[in-house]
Design an enzyme around this catalytic site. Sequence first.
Site, short mmCIF file in Angstrom:
data_model
loop_
_atom_site.label_atom_id
_atom_site.label_comp_id
_atom_site.label_asym_id
_atom_site.label_seq_id
_atom_site.Cartn_x
_atom_site.Cartn_y
_atom_site.Cartn_z
N LYS A 87 0.86 -1.19 0.00
CA LYS A 87 0.00 0.00 0.00
C LYS A 87 0.89 1.24 0.00
O LYS A 87 1.75 1.40 0.87
CB LYS A 87 -0.90 -0.04 1.25
CG LYS A 87 -2.19 0.71 1.13
CD LYS A 87 -3.09 0.38 2.32
CE LYS A 87 -4.39 1.12 2.28
NZ LYS A 87 -5.17 0.91 3.51
N ILE A 88 0.65 2.10 -0.97
CA ILE A 88 1.53 3.25 -1.23
C ILE A 88 0.68 4.52 -1.21
O ILE A 88 -0.38 4.56 -1.84
CB ILE A 88 2.15 3.13 -2.65
CG1 ILE A 88 2.88 1.80 -2.83
CG2 ILE A 88 3.03 4.32 -2.97
CD1 ILE A 88 4.27 1.76 -2.33
#
Length: 217
Positions: A87-88
């Site tokens: 998750k960015i």
Amino acid sequence: MKFFIDTANLDQIKEAQDMGILDGVTTNPSLMAKEGISGTEKVKQHYIDICNIVDGDVSAEVISTDFDGMIREGEALAALHEQIVVKIPMIKDGIKAIKYFSSKGIRTNCTLIFSAGQALLAAKAGASYISPFLGRLDDVSTDGINLIDEIRMIFDNYFFETEILAASIRHPMHIIDCAKIGADVMTGPLNAITALLKHPLTDIGLAKFLEDHAKNN
Ligand code: G3P
């Protein structure tokens, strides 16, 4: 529509998994902190524990905000388990990192999406998922569901394979509205998911069935 649970609480994840309707899990640093999970090794072990409960994708968020840091962290997270999706955050270095991970076959979830333009950028970079936050838009008097609608139209126009993961779900109507629009995934708390079970006419009808059965037996 896939159902993800938005929590790092293992009991709640097990409960949703036991219902047989769970397709994955999303977490974030706030949800990990809420469960008292801290320190790199404990956080990593917690992600592995979650992966061992569910069959589907598990989003694990990087803390770094610079490209090199996100790559280092993301590669370590992805190596933990095949179900991990990195998750960015939706920032410029995040887009670069998504592009990098996409070229390496590492799946990503671009988080903190609040506009159609952000969703378009993340999809162009090759994100596997984008996470528009409905509830937080509603919190500031902006229609969160409308954003899902806009993103659906844009992704359909260009056949983007990026999945729309509706996040910051707060109640069952968010889930219904997302399903009507065609969000690929929704992630919400356990109480929003179990609220879908409830209808007073179901309770009244069941009580009556059982009462009538008892009369004749
Ligand atoms: O998946 C994002 C979600 O955790 C944010 O939810 O309720 O904190 O806005 P909320």
